[in-house]
Design a protein around this motif. Structure first.
Motif, PDB file in Angstrom:
ATOM      1  N   SER A  14     -13.234 -30.300 -10.386  1.00 39.33           N
ATOM      2  CA  SER A  14     -13.472 -31.135 -11.563  1.00 39.33           C
ATOM      3  C   SER A  14     -12.249 -31.116 -12.459  1.00 39.33           C
ATOM      4  O   SER A  14     -11.586 -30.090 -12.594  1.00 39.33           O
ATOM      5  CB  SER A  14     -14.675 -30.597 -12.352  1.00 39.33           C
ATOM      6  OG  SER A  14     -14.772 -31.246 -13.614  1.00 39.33           O
ATOM      7  N   ARG A  16     -12.511 -32.048 -15.717  1.00 42.17           N
ATOM      8  CA  ARG A  16     -13.043 -31.960 -17.084  1.00 42.17           C
ATOM      9  C   ARG A  16     -12.573 -30.675 -17.774  1.00 42.17           C
ATOM     10  O   ARG A  16     -12.660 -29.593 -17.193  1.00 42.17           O
ATOM     11  CB  ARG A  16     -14.569 -31.940 -16.959  1.00 42.17           C
ATOM     12  CG  ARG A  16     -15.349 -32.697 -17.981  1.00 42.17           C
ATOM     13  CD  ARG A  16     -16.760 -32.883 -17.491  1.00 42.17           C
ATOM     14  NE  ARG A  16     -17.492 -31.656 -17.249  1.00 42.17           N
ATOM     15  CZ  ARG A  16     -18.092 -30.930 -18.184  1.00 42.17           C
ATOM     16  NH1 ARG A  16     -18.042 -31.310 -19.445  1.00 42.17           N
ATOM     17  NH2 ARG A  16     -18.772 -29.837 -17.862  1.00 42.17           N
ATOM     18  N   SER A  19     -15.223 -28.052 -17.855  1.00 44.97           N
ATOM     19  CA  SER A  19     -15.891 -28.019 -16.542  1.00 44.97           C
ATOM     20  C   SER A  19     -16.596 -26.695 -16.271  1.00 44.97           C
ATOM     21  O   SER A  19     -16.016 -25.614 -16.430  1.00 44.97           O
ATOM     22  CB  SER A  19     -14.835 -28.271 -15.452  1.00 44.97           C
ATOM     23  OG  SER A  19     -15.296 -27.820 -14.193  1.00 44.97           O
ATOM     24  N   TYR A  20     -17.845 -26.787 -15.807  1.00 43.40           N
ATOM     25  CA  TYR A  20     -18.581 -25.587 -15.397  1.00 43.40           C
ATOM     26  C   TYR A  20     -17.899 -24.946 -14.184  1.00 43.40           C
ATOM     27  O   TYR A  20     -17.888 -23.724 -14.040  1.00 43.40           O
ATOM     28  CB  TYR A  20     -20.016 -25.935 -15.021  1.00 43.40           C
ATOM     29  CG  TYR A  20     -20.793 -26.634 -16.117  1.00 43.40           C
ATOM     30  CD1 TYR A  20     -20.747 -26.191 -17.426  1.00 43.40           C
ATOM     31  CD2 TYR A  20     -21.586 -27.746 -15.825  1.00 43.40           C
ATOM     32  CE1 TYR A  20     -21.452 -26.841 -18.432  1.00 43.40           C
ATOM     33  CE2 TYR A  20     -22.307 -28.390 -16.821  1.00 43.40           C
ATOM     34  CZ  TYR A  20     -22.234 -27.942 -18.122  1.00 43.40           C
ATOM     35  OH  TYR A  20     -22.936 -28.580 -19.102  1.00 43.40           O
ATOM     36  N   ASN A  21     -17.362 -25.784 -13.316  1.00 46.57           N
ATOM     37  CA  ASN A  21     -16.755 -25.254 -12.089  1.00 46.57           C
ATOM     38  C   ASN A  21     -15.427 -24.545 -12.372  1.00 46.57           C
ATOM     39  O   ASN A  21     -15.159 -23.483 -11.809  1.00 46.57           O
ATOM     40  CB  ASN A  21     -16.614 -26.371 -11.051  1.00 46.57           C
ATOM     41  CG  ASN A  21     -17.965 -26.747 -10.496  1.00 46.57           C
ATOM     42  OD1 ASN A  21     -18.507 -26.051  -9.646  1.00 46.57           O
ATOM     43  ND2 ASN A  21     -18.567 -27.811 -11.025  1.00 46.57           N
ATOM     44  N   GLU A  81     -21.075 -31.553  -7.569  1.00 42.34           N
ATOM     45  CA  GLU A  81     -21.595 -32.527  -6.597  1.00 42.34           C
ATOM     46  C   GLU A  81     -21.539 -33.885  -7.277  1.00 42.34           C
ATOM     47  O   GLU A  81     -22.045 -34.034  -8.385  1.00 42.34           O
ATOM     48  CB  GLU A  81     -23.043 -32.169  -6.250  1.00 42.34           C
ATOM     49  CG  GLU A  81     -23.706 -33.121  -5.288  1.00 42.34           C
ATOM     50  CD  GLU A  81     -25.088 -32.608  -4.887  1.00 42.34           C
ATOM     51  OE1 GLU A  81     -25.142 -31.686  -4.067  1.00 42.34           O
ATOM     52  OE2 GLU A  81     -26.096 -33.118  -5.431  1.00 42.34           O
ATOM     53  N   ASN A  83     -22.690 -37.711  -6.527  1.00 39.63           N
ATOM     54  CA  ASN A  83     -23.431 -38.632  -5.659  1.00 39.63           C
ATOM     55  C   ASN A  83     -23.717 -38.012  -4.291  1.00 39.63           C
ATOM     56  O   ASN A  83     -23.467 -38.620  -3.246  1.00 39.63           O
ATOM     57  CB  ASN A  83     -22.682 -39.969  -5.531  1.00 39.63           C
ATOM     58  CG  ASN A  83     -22.517 -40.630  -6.894  1.00 39.63           C
ATOM     59  OD1 ASN A  83     -23.477 -40.688  -7.671  1.00 39.63           O
ATOM     60  ND2 ASN A  83     -21.325 -41.086  -7.211  1.00 39.63           N
ATOM     61  N   TYR A  84     -24.204 -36.783  -4.324  1.00 38.40           N
ATOM     62  CA  TYR A  84     -24.605 -36.036  -3.125  1.00 38.40           C
ATOM     63  C   TYR A  84     -23.415 -35.671  -2.233  1.00 38.40           C
ATOM     64  O   TYR A  84     -23.582 -35.337  -1.065  1.00 38.40           O
ATOM     65  CB  TYR A  84     -25.638 -36.802  -2.297  1.00 38.40           C
ATOM     66  CG  TYR A  84     -27.031 -36.843  -2.885  1.00 38.40           C
ATOM     67  CD1 TYR A  84     -27.298 -36.383  -4.149  1.00 38.40           C
ATOM     68  CD2 TYR A  84     -28.089 -37.354  -2.141  1.00 38.40           C
ATOM     69  CE1 TYR A  84     -28.575 -36.424  -4.677  1.00 38.40           C
ATOM     70  CE2 TYR A  84     -29.376 -37.391  -2.664  1.00 38.40           C
ATOM     71  CZ  TYR A  84     -29.618 -36.930  -3.934  1.00 38.40           C
ATOM     72  OH  TYR A  84     -30.880 -36.966  -4.448  1.00 38.40           O
TER      73      TYR A  84
END
Ligand SMILES: Cc1cc2nc3c(=O)[nH]c(=O)nc-3n(C[C@H](O)[C@H](O)[C@H](O)COP(=O)(O)O)c2cc1C
Length: 188
Positions: A14, A16, A19-21, A81, A83-84
């Motif tokens: 990510s 961002r 970002s959490y990741n 993730e 859109n899957y």
């Protein structure tokens, strides 16, 4: 198993700022087993893959990415993730790194995959999609344990700092397993 220093390269899927990741990778830096170092890379400078450009030589950010992958004993990818599947920026970076196939820096490289999402699934489908990409590159992706983080908005603050103790301990255990995997398959 030995005590040699092991170099881990964290790749954030990510771009961002909060970002959490990326936050997961930053938290990982403080939870590593002894004699393990973590370098973190973001992918914002990698241009869209273009075979014509590649034919003239890798752009500098791609060269840097490949150099850091080659130097690493193991990759730790933290991805949302989308859109899957996985975000385009991550797939794009892997596409660059995978070329040319004969000298692919991802070949036989140990890899750990983890991911955080705001929804309930915790990147389960995105992680599976990423595993598929690493089949062609012949990378050594650790199968178990998995680290999926659902409802990430409750586990990180607004700046992406991990605030959940239970997740912190799961991450610590995941990192220990990834180091063990790397020493097992990577001759480190
Ligand atoms: C284009 C797009 C597609 C998304 N698709 C999914 C999805 O399929 N599953 C899911 O759980 N979250 C999905 N999300 C929400 C992400 O989980 C959420 O934005 C998350 O915070 C992204 O990770 P980051 O904080 O590291 O940026 C999507 C977000 C975007 C922007």
């Amino acid at each position: 198993m030995n005590d040699a220093t092991l170099n881990m390269l964290g790749i954030a899927g990510s771009l961002r700022a909060g970002s959490y990741n990326l936050g997961l990778l930053r938290a990982a830096a403080g939870l590593l087993p002894p004699a393990v170092g973590l370098d973190i890379i973001t992918l914002g400078d990698i241009p869209p893959y273009d075979a014509d450009v590649q034919g003239q030589g890798d752009p500098a950010p791609v060269e840097d990415l490949k150099r850091r992958i080659i130097m690493a004993d193991v990759l730790l990818i933290a991805t949302p993730e989308y859109n899957y599947s996985i975000p385009g920026v991550l797939k794009n970076a892997i596409d660059w790194a995978s070329r040319p196939p004969k000298t692919c820096c991802l070949r036989r490289k140990p890899v750990g995959i983890m991911g955080a999402s705001s929804g309930e699934s915790g990147t389960i489908r995105g992680q599976l999609a990423l595993r598929q990409v690493f089949v062609f590159t012949d990378s050594l992706v650790m199968a178990q344990p998995e680290l999926r983080v659902p409802n990430a908005g409750q586990k990180f603050d607004g700046q992406g700092v991990l605030i959940d103790e239970e997740l912190r301990e799961r991450l610590r255990a995941y990192l220990a397993a990834l180091v063990e995997w790397t020493r097992l398959v990577g001759s480190i």
